[in-house]
Design an enzyme around this catalytic site. Structure first.
Site, PDB file in Angstrom:
ATOM      1  CE  LYS A 193       0.157   1.629   4.635  1.00  0.00           C
ATOM      2  NZ  LYS A 193       0.034   2.620   5.169  1.00  0.00           N
ATOM      3  CG  HIS A 235       0.531  -4.165   8.164  1.00  0.00           C
ATOM      4  ND1 HIS A 235       0.600  -2.824   7.863  1.00  0.00           N
ATOM      5  CD2 HIS A 235       0.882  -4.454   9.527  1.00  0.00           C
ATOM      6  CE1 HIS A 235       0.664  -2.168   8.984  1.00  0.00           C
ATOM      7  NE2 HIS A 235       0.922  -2.940  10.096  1.00  0.00           N
ATOM      8  CE  LYS A 292      -1.485  -4.317  12.773  1.00  0.00           C
ATOM      9  NZ  LYS A 292      -1.055  -3.839  13.817  1.00  0.00           N
ATOM     10  CD  GLU A 347       1.041   4.773  14.703  1.00  0.00           C
ATOM     11  OE1 GLU A 347       1.566   3.823  14.684  1.00  0.00           O
ATOM     12  OE2 GLU A 347       0.717   5.516  13.613  1.00  0.00           O
ATOM     13  CG  ASP A 357       0.198   5.938   7.124  1.00  0.00           C
ATOM     14  OD1 ASP A 357       1.018   5.064   6.160  1.00  0.00           O
ATOM     15  OD2 ASP A 357       0.761   6.249   8.376  1.00  0.00           O
ATOM     16  CG  HIS A 405      -3.653   0.069   8.033  1.00  0.00           C
ATOM     17  ND1 HIS A 405      -3.373  -0.820   6.967  1.00  0.00           N
ATOM     18  CD2 HIS A 405      -2.673   0.653   8.347  1.00  0.00           C
ATOM     19  CE1 HIS A 405      -1.998  -0.852   6.793  1.00  0.00           C
ATOM     20  NE2 HIS A 405      -1.406   0.197   7.564  1.00  0.00           N
ATOM     21  CE  LYS A 413       2.522   7.793  11.288  1.00  0.00           C
ATOM     22  NZ  LYS A 413       2.794   6.452  12.149  1.00  0.00           N
TER      23      LYS A 413
END
Ligand code: BG6
Length: 481
Positions: A150, A180, A184, A218, A237, A242, A341
């Site tokens: 991605k 990804h 998970k 995060e 992102d 996700h 973030k």
């Protein structure tokens, strides 16, 4: 109260493919390969699942085999991957410098691949698109599988044209668009919780649910990734990929089986019905960027001062958007997606907030919190907040938090998605139409932000995000979405 999970976990893709395979890793000297791909590969190989694997690395850097072998050996060792199979992959791996946008370089690479081939494009989207176009001119060995990191394209139009190019190369089942998060244990956790219990699924609809929050906060800052991140930002992102995948898993109807066709079909249906709340991104989205601050006792420089960042781009490090899923089951329920973030604390969970009971009998006192179902994806944990009669006065309510740990996955996410491609099972990758739909969903938000209709709010690193942005309040009236 804490309980622990019992039972054993199986995996839908446990059908090892024993044929000799070659993994051609494009972008092999890059950060993604080093931090995530090689460690995931090492752990997978250590399980013995890929006994006949040859690894061929390629990049524009002028490395030789020895330097590449050291890189692979170090990454495997750091991931704790050991054993004879791991040693064999390190011993036999080689490196070929190449510019994959050039046909003659691609020809040279392919002439070095003899087994059933898996190509991993660990490259920026524009280079991936050029390499794929060049491959259509020279052709691929039959049965080749393509793995694409991605972001898949840079918008709906480029994603569509990349899909068209890929369709000229191999059938859709041989294309693995990597997210990804799907590697998970989150995915299986959500499916198991929803569809192997009687008590949750009937409650998951607009009849009982007030809102759904999907949060990925995060503490980490840019971490030296300006080259990629400054051109992407938090919305692309995290949300475009996700978080929309998590939304699909939470909102989809039960698939009859977990095979690729059923599972991806269910996710696609739900995403096709998803759009910005009230089609009004100016009201139902927020963006922010962290300024200098302190996170966990450590100073974090402001995003705009990080090396490699162009502050005039106005890249956001915080994004929040409210979406509706326009189906019979979910119409009127806001799905609030948020990520940032450099925030005060890590928080990675989906929270289903239930509506209030129709009536709490007078006499019972202290009702002030709705019930909540929490699905944590780091740590992987199930939580249930319920109102019970507390100690002391038996008429007084208090909230209890029940927690159970989900079983951890055996492999890191990249090991899991690589296993899918080696086994020829695309269940845990993103289907082509879904990749386009995810761009379609966020496009109005991107347009609105680019037009300046939503201000870029600064927040100090180590804070909870931009002021007044701690989750946009649930829309007061559940309108027709
Ligand atoms: C990546 C994003 O895809 O996912 C990162 O590019 C983010 O910005 C990361 O930090 C989060 O994933 P994980 O596996 O660390 O939870």
């Amino acid at each position: 109260m804490t309980t622990s999970q019992s039972g054993t976990a199986g995996h839908p893709a446990d059908r090892g493919d024993q044929h000799p395979q070659t993994l051609l890793l494009l972008g092999a000297t890059g950060d993604l390969a080093d931090r995530l791909l090689l460690p995931g590969l090492g752990r997978l190989v250590a399980t013995g699942a890929q006994p006949n694997l040859t690894l061929l690395g390629s990049g524009t850097d002028d490395w030789d085999d020895e330097r590449w072998r050291r890189r692979v050996a170090d990454a495997f060792a750091a991931a704790g991957a050991t054993g004879p199979r791991v040693k064999e992959v390190v011993r036999t791996t080689s490196y070929l410098p190449a510019d994959v946008t050039k046909e003659e370089d691609l020809r040279r690479l392919l002439s070095n691949c003899h087994d059933q081939l898996v190509i991993f494009f660990a490259l920026p989207p524009a280079i991936t698109a050029q390499a794929a176009a060049a491959l259509t001119r020279i052709g691929l060995p039959p049965g080749t599988r393509l793995m694409l990191e991605k972001p898949f394209g840079t918008d709906a139009v480029s994603a569509r044209s990349l899909n068209e190019v890929l369709a000229r190369l191999v059938p859709e089942e041989q294309v693995y668009r990597i997210d990804h998060f799907l590697g998970k244990s989150t995915v299986m956790n959500i499916l198991g919780l929803r569809f192997a219990n009687r008590i949750f699924e009937p409650m998951l609809s607009s009849a009982h649910v007030a809102c759904v929050d999907i949060v990925f906060d995060e503490t980490l800052g840019l971490a030296g990734r300006a080259g990629y991140y400054d051109g992407a930002g938090a919305l692309i992102d995290m949300v475009q990929s996700h978080l929309l995948q998590v939304l699909a898993l939470i909102a989809m109807d039960a698939p009859p089986t977990l095979d690729a066709r059923d599972l991806r079909g269910r996710k696609a249906q739900v995403l096709r019905a998803t759009r910005v709340w009230a089609d009004d991104p100016a009201t139902w989205s927020r963006r922010g960027r962290y300024a200098e601050g302190e996170v966990n006792g450590k100073r974090l420089p402001g995003y705009a001062d990080e090396p490699g960042v162009d502050p005039s781009r106005g890249t956001e490090t915080f994004a929040e958007v409210v979406l509706c899923v326009d189906t019979w089951r979910w119409a009127g329920v806001p799905f609030r997606l948020r990520t940032g973030k450099g925030l005060a604390a890590r928080r990675k969970e989906a929270v289903v907030t239930f509506k209030q009971p129709p009536r709490v009998p007078s006499g019972l006192i202290g009702y002030d919190q709705p019930d909540r179902l929490r699905i944590g994806f780091g740590p992987d944990r199930l939580g249930l907040d319920v109102n019970i009669n507390g100690p002391g006065n038996p008429l007084e309510l208090g909230q209890a938090h029940l927690v159970a740990d989900f079983g951890p996955g055996g492999l890191p996410p990249y090991g899991e998605v690589l296993r899918g491609a080696f086994d020829g099972d695309p269940t845990l990758s993103v289907r082509g139409d879904t990749a386009e739909d995810c761009w379609r969903i966020i496009a109005p938000v991107l347009d609105c932000w680019r037009a300046g209709a939503v201000p870029l709010r600064e927040y100090p690193a180590g804070s909870w995000g931009p002021e007044d942005s701690l989750l946009i309040p649930v829309p007061a009236v559940a309108t027709e979405g």
